[in-house]
Design an enzyme around this catalytic site. Sequence first.
Site, PDB file in Angstrom:
ATOM      1  N   TYR A 154       0.837  -1.211   0.000  1.00 37.94           N
ATOM      2  CA  TYR A 154       0.000   0.000   0.000  1.00 37.94           C
ATOM      3  C   TYR A 154       0.869   1.258   0.000  1.00 37.94           C
ATOM      4  CZ  TYR A 154      -3.167   3.553   1.995  1.00 37.94           C
ATOM      5  OH  TYR A 154      -3.889   4.692   2.235  1.00 37.94           O
TER       6      TYR A 154
HETATM    7  N1  LIG Z   1      -8.759   6.190   5.944  1.00 41.90           N
HETATM    8  C1  LIG Z   1      -7.488   6.386   6.216  1.00 41.90           C
HETATM    9  O1  LIG Z   1      -7.020   6.203   7.354  1.00 41.90           O
HETATM   10  C2  LIG Z   1      -6.552   6.872   5.160  1.00 41.90           C
HETATM   11  C3  LIG Z   1      -5.268   7.272   5.567  1.00 41.90           C
HETATM   12  C4  LIG Z   1      -4.394   7.709   4.585  1.00 41.90           C
HETATM   13  C5  LIG Z   1      -4.779   7.778   3.277  1.00 41.90           C
HETATM   14  N2  LIG Z   1      -6.044   7.379   2.925  1.00 41.90           N
HETATM   15  C6  LIG Z   1      -6.398   7.448   1.510  1.00 41.90           C
HETATM   16  O2  LIG Z   1      -7.552   8.253   1.358  1.00 41.90           O
HETATM   17  C7  LIG Z   1      -8.315   7.813   0.241  1.00 41.90           C
HETATM   18  C8  LIG Z   1      -9.750   7.566   0.672  1.00 41.90           C
HETATM   19  O3  LIG Z   1      -9.749   6.587   1.685  1.00 41.90           O
HETATM   20  P1  LIG Z   1     -11.054   6.223   2.551  1.00 41.90           P
HETATM   21  O4  LIG Z   1     -10.554   5.814   3.866  1.00 41.90           O
HETATM   22  O5  LIG Z   1     -12.064   7.299   2.430  1.00 41.90           O
HETATM   23  O6  LIG Z   1     -11.539   4.913   1.751  1.00 41.90           O
HETATM   24  P2  LIG Z   1     -12.951   4.162   1.737  1.00 41.90           P
HETATM   25  O7  LIG Z   1     -13.807   4.623   2.861  1.00 41.90           O
HETATM   26  O8  LIG Z   1     -12.624   2.717   1.621  1.00 41.90           O
HETATM   27  O9  LIG Z   1     -13.596   4.677   0.362  1.00 41.90           O
HETATM   28  C9  LIG Z   1     -12.941   4.360  -0.829  1.00 41.90           C
HETATM   29  C10 LIG Z   1     -13.574   5.105  -1.979  1.00 41.90           C
HETATM   30  O10 LIG Z   1     -12.828   4.771  -3.173  1.00 41.90           O
HETATM   31  C11 LIG Z   1     -13.720   4.219  -4.126  1.00 41.90           C
HETATM   32  N3  LIG Z   1     -13.063   3.201  -4.928  1.00 41.90           N
HETATM   33  C12 LIG Z   1     -12.537   2.003  -4.543  1.00 41.90           C
HETATM   34  N4  LIG Z   1     -12.047   1.353  -5.606  1.00 41.90           N
HETATM   35  C13 LIG Z   1     -12.276   2.159  -6.681  1.00 41.90           C
HETATM   36  C14 LIG Z   1     -12.011   2.041  -8.068  1.00 41.90           C
HETATM   37  N5  LIG Z   1     -11.397   0.958  -8.569  1.00 41.90           N
HETATM   38  N6  LIG Z   1     -12.402   3.039  -8.878  1.00 41.90           N
HETATM   39  C15 LIG Z   1     -13.035   4.134  -8.399  1.00 41.90           C
HETATM   40  N7  LIG Z   1     -13.310   4.302  -7.098  1.00 41.90           N
HETATM   41  C16 LIG Z   1     -12.931   3.319  -6.255  1.00 41.90           C
HETATM   42  C17 LIG Z   1     -14.868   3.644  -3.337  1.00 41.90           C
HETATM   43  O11 LIG Z   1     -15.990   3.556  -4.225  1.00 41.90           O
HETATM   44  P3  LIG Z   1     -17.122   2.427  -4.028  1.00 41.90           P
HETATM   45  O12 LIG Z   1     -17.919   2.891  -2.844  1.00 41.90           O
HETATM   46  O13 LIG Z   1     -17.890   2.461  -5.304  1.00 41.90           O
HETATM   47  O14 LIG Z   1     -16.405   1.147  -3.757  1.00 41.90           O
HETATM   48  C18 LIG Z   1     -15.008   4.695  -2.229  1.00 41.90           C
HETATM   49  O15 LIG Z   1     -15.745   5.800  -2.692  1.00 41.90           O
HETATM   50  C19 LIG Z   1      -7.603   6.561  -0.273  1.00 41.90           C
HETATM   51  O16 LIG Z   1      -6.771   6.896  -1.358  1.00 41.90           O
HETATM   52  C20 LIG Z   1      -6.775   6.125   0.899  1.00 41.90           C
HETATM   53  O17 LIG Z   1      -5.646   5.366   0.517  1.00 41.90           O
HETATM   54  C21 LIG Z   1      -6.922   6.932   3.841  1.00 41.90           C
END
Ligand SMILES: NC(=O)c1ccc[n+]([C@@H]2O[C@H](COP(=O)([O-])OP(=O)(O)OC[C@H]3O[C@@H](n4cnc5c(N)ncnc54)[C@H](OP(=O)(O)O)[C@@H]3O)[C@@H](O)[C@H]2O)c1
Length: 246
Positions: A154
Amino acid sequence: MASLVEKVAIVTGASRGIGRAIAEKLAQEGATVVINYSHSADKAQEVVSAITAQGGKAIATQADISRVTDISRLFQETVDKFGKLDILVNNAGISLFKPLAETTEQEFDQQFALNAKGTFFALQEAALRFSDGGRIVNISTGGTVNGGANFSAYVGSKAAIEGFSKCLAKELGQRGITVNTVLPGVTETDMNLETLPEEARAAMIAQTPLGRLGKPEDIADVVAFLVSDQARWITGRNIPVDGGLA
Ligand SMILES: NC(=O)c1ccc[n+]([C@@H]2O[C@H](COP(=O)([O-])OP(=O)(O)OC[C@H]3O[C@@H](n4cnc5c(N)ncnc54)[C@H](OP(=O)(O)O)[C@@H]3O)[C@@H](O)[C@H]2O)c1
């Protein structure tokens, strides 16, 4: 007056979590927002409804960001509908919590297909189609600063994004387009509920000077600043948004 009036924005992965909070914040600031999603059509439509109920403008567009043909269609449909594109937030991402020694080739490829390749080709579309003075924000992770056990695939895929971002900032600067990367710390979303064990969450809170996990709105507020005119002199930078977590 809201700062993003007449701007057109794509937020990838905006049906849930951080992407949803970013989309709602940009819409509050006046932008017309394309809510991209992969599978969650109902949730994406909920985001559109929440934005329009507040007087904002949004549409939902399905596109799997790990597929280059889907990325091209997303951008083409946006420009066909709204005539231009000013803001891209590359937020769609997936995570894997697994020791490097146990990570399979398929898991490695899945991480890189969305997090790295998807971001790269969305950046390419933006470079080709953006209006001068546009704004790009990529969402990486604080894990790229010091690493994190069980996050090699990741964090490696996110480190690639930071490289793309710094190079593209140099390519697009003459057009007044900024390219920055936000590095969230651990943030309360489905992603963490699915992948991070409870003891790891507790350890993260203990190591965070501000004493809690992040909320999606903590990240969205910084993204909204970076896409505003106030951030016109910031480009090619990595910006941690993590409550001070080292
Ligand atoms: N949460 C954390 O602690 C954290 C920390 C650091 C960085 N981040 C980064 O922040 C970003 C958002 O994370 P999150 O925690 O909000 O994630 P999340 O709650 O799992 O939501 C993921 C989002 O990405 C979409 N997605 C997944 N696969 C996709 C694809 N192939 N094409 C288009 N959309 C896709 C999902 O759409 P569907 O609903 O349609 O599946 C959903 O809207 C990510 O890049 C993650 O790596 C998160």
